[in-house]
Design a protein around this motif. Structure first.
Motif, short mmCIF file in Angstrom:
data_model
loop_
_atom_site.label_atom_id
_atom_site.label_comp_id
_atom_site.label_asym_id
_atom_site.label_seq_id
_atom_site.Cartn_x
_atom_site.Cartn_y
_atom_site.Cartn_z
N GLY A 62 0.79 -1.21 0.00
CA GLY A 62 0.00 0.00 0.00
C GLY A 62 0.83 1.27 0.00
O GLY A 62 0.29 2.37 -0.05
N ASN A 63 2.17 1.12 0.05
CA ASN A 63 3.04 2.29 0.12
C ASN A 63 4.22 2.09 -0.83
O ASN A 63 5.39 2.08 -0.43
N LEU A 64 3.90 1.96 -2.11
CA LEU A 64 4.92 1.58 -3.09
C LEU A 64 5.82 2.72 -3.53
O LEU A 64 7.01 2.56 -3.73
N GLY A 65 5.23 3.90 -3.71
CA GLY A 65 6.02 4.98 -4.28
C GLY A 65 6.25 4.77 -5.77
O GLY A 65 5.49 4.06 -6.43
N VAL A 66 7.30 5.36 -6.29
CA VAL A 66 7.60 5.29 -7.71
C VAL A 66 8.61 4.19 -7.98
O VAL A 66 9.64 4.10 -7.31
N ALA A 67 8.32 3.34 -8.95
CA ALA A 67 9.24 2.25 -9.29
C ALA A 67 10.51 2.81 -9.92
O ALA A 67 10.44 3.68 -10.80
N PRO A 68 11.69 2.35 -9.48
CA PRO A 68 12.94 2.79 -10.12
C PRO A 68 13.01 2.25 -11.54
O PRO A 68 12.33 1.28 -11.89
N ARG A 69 13.85 2.87 -12.35
CA ARG A 69 13.98 2.46 -13.74
C ARG A 69 15.45 2.25 -14.09
O ARG A 69 16.30 3.03 -13.68
N LEU A 70 15.72 1.23 -14.85
CA LEU A 70 17.07 1.01 -15.34
C LEU A 70 17.40 2.02 -16.44
O LEU A 70 16.53 2.40 -17.22
N PRO A 71 18.65 2.45 -16.52
CA PRO A 71 19.05 3.30 -17.65
C PRO A 71 18.88 2.55 -18.96
O PRO A 71 18.98 1.32 -19.00
N THR A 72 18.64 3.27 -20.03
CA THR A 72 18.52 2.62 -21.33
C THR A 72 19.89 2.19 -21.82
O THR A 72 20.93 2.75 -21.43
N ALA A 73 19.92 1.20 -22.68
CA ALA A 73 21.19 0.64 -23.15
C ALA A 73 22.01 1.66 -23.93
O ALA A 73 23.24 1.68 -23.86
N ASN A 74 21.33 2.53 -24.68
CA ASN A 74 22.02 3.51 -25.52
C ASN A 74 22.04 4.90 -24.90
O ASN A 74 22.06 5.91 -25.60
N ARG A 75 22.09 4.95 -23.56
CA ARG A 75 22.00 6.25 -22.88
C ARG A 75 23.16 7.18 -23.21
O ARG A 75 23.02 8.41 -23.16
N ASP A 76 24.31 6.64 -23.58
CA ASP A 76 25.47 7.47 -23.88
C ASP A 76 25.73 7.60 -25.38
O ASP A 76 26.68 8.28 -25.79
N ALA A 77 24.90 6.94 -26.18
CA ALA A 77 25.13 6.94 -27.63
C ALA A 77 24.47 8.14 -28.30
O ALA A 77 23.40 8.60 -27.87
N THR A 78 25.10 8.65 -29.33
CA THR A 78 24.55 9.77 -30.09
C THR A 78 24.70 9.50 -31.58
O THR A 78 25.44 8.61 -32.00
N ARG A 79 24.00 10.32 -32.37
CA ARG A 79 24.13 10.26 -33.82
C ARG A 79 24.28 11.68 -34.35
O ARG A 79 23.56 12.59 -33.93
N ALA A 80 25.20 11.85 -35.26
CA ALA A 80 25.43 13.17 -35.84
C ALA A 80 24.28 13.55 -36.77
O ALA A 80 23.76 12.72 -37.52
N SER A 81 23.86 14.81 -36.68
CA SER A 81 22.81 15.31 -37.56
C SER A 81 23.06 16.80 -37.78
O SER A 81 24.09 17.34 -37.37
N LYS A 82 22.10 17.46 -38.45
CA LYS A 82 22.22 18.89 -38.72
C LYS A 82 20.99 19.62 -38.20
O LYS A 82 19.87 19.13 -38.30
N CYS A 83 21.23 20.80 -37.66
CA CYS A 83 20.14 21.63 -37.17
C CYS A 83 19.24 22.01 -38.33
O CYS A 83 19.70 22.42 -39.40
N ARG A 84 17.95 21.88 -38.13
CA ARG A 84 17.00 22.18 -39.21
C ARG A 84 16.83 23.69 -39.41
O ARG A 84 16.24 24.12 -40.41
N LYS A 85 17.35 24.48 -38.50
CA LYS A 85 17.23 25.94 -38.63
C LYS A 85 18.47 26.56 -39.26
O LYS A 85 18.37 27.31 -40.24
N CYS A 86 19.66 26.24 -38.70
CA CYS A 86 20.88 26.90 -39.18
C CYS A 86 21.81 25.96 -39.95
O CYS A 86 22.78 26.41 -40.55
#
Length: 234
Positions: A62-86
């Motif tokens: 009756g007193n669970l609170g918020v369930a913790p979550r594991l980090p995602t596998a690709n939390r540190d991964a990025t992909r190069a792209s271009k700004c759509r404005k500049c």
């Protein structure tokens, strides 16, 4: 049971805390303060947080609170792209929980899925998890040679983050050989199985209710982190 890790200061073997949520522990020999996360990784700590949450489900649903979550596998991964404005270069996060990206050149805030779809990020995350799970299965099948004496050691399927060489006693951190996230998922899976077995052994009526609550919470936790622990059992 605690097992030894190598102290970063004096090199002696000293026990890890049984509960990996403990942020620091002390070397048994030189008493240096050691950071738990530096040995086991962030995801293993989160797995133990989730294990504690499962216990909370059993003892105080009756007193669970918020369930913790594991980090995602690709939390540190990025992909190069271009700004759509500049048109400037930007690095778009592949972490499924990140939804916006800011251009460092013009400050434009844009949606991540305008550069990489959520579906693709999910696929990339799952692919990394599956690869990590397979590498861990392979390690268990082949065993592991000690880096100190060369002796061969079995790698148990028990949620451990390390083994101790049965020949010379040298601690071997498994994260030095396979993805730490795969180890954490295995640790969490074993925690859930242990809890399920405990519930099955119980004879009280309320255990059936707790089992239902646990299934719901466990399902929500899986959805929340975008993974399926079922994949780690294939």
């Amino acid at each position: 049971m605690s097992r030894g890790v190598e102290c970063q200061k004096c090199g002696a073997s000293t026990p890890l805390p049984d509960d990996l949520r403990v942020p620091t522990f002390h070397c048994s020999f030189c008493h240096a303060e050691l950071q738990t996360v530096s040995y086991v990784g962030e995801t293993a700590q989160k797995a133990d947080e989730m294990r504690a949450f499962f216990q909370q489900v059993v003892h105080d649903p009756g007193n669970l609170g918020v369930a913790p979550r594991l980090p995602t596998a690709n939390r540190d991964a990025t992909r190069a792209s271009k700004c759509r404005k500049c048109g400037g270069a930007i690095e778009v996060s592949l972490d499924m929980r990140v939804h916006q990206v800011t251009c460092p050149s013009c400050g434009q805030l844009d949606a991540v899925n305008a550069h990489v779809s959520d579906a693709e990020r999910m696929q990339l995350d799952m692919a990394k998890q599956i690869a990590g799970n397979q590498a861990l299965r392979d390690l268990r099948a082949k065993g592991l040679a000690c880096g100190k004496c060369g002796g061969q050691n079995a790698v148990p399927d028990d949620g451990s983050v390390q083994v101790v060489c049965r020949h010379c006693g040298q601690p071997i951190l498994l994260a030095d050989h396979v993805d730490a996230d795969a180890l954490a998922r295995s640790r969490l899976r074993h925690a859930a199985l242990e809890l399920r077995h405990g519930l099955q052994d119980g004879k009280k009526r309320e255990n059936r209710i707790v089992a239902i609550v646990l299934g719901i919470v466990f399902g929500v936790a899986i959805i929340g982190i975008g993974i399926s622990l079922y994949m780690s059992t294939l």
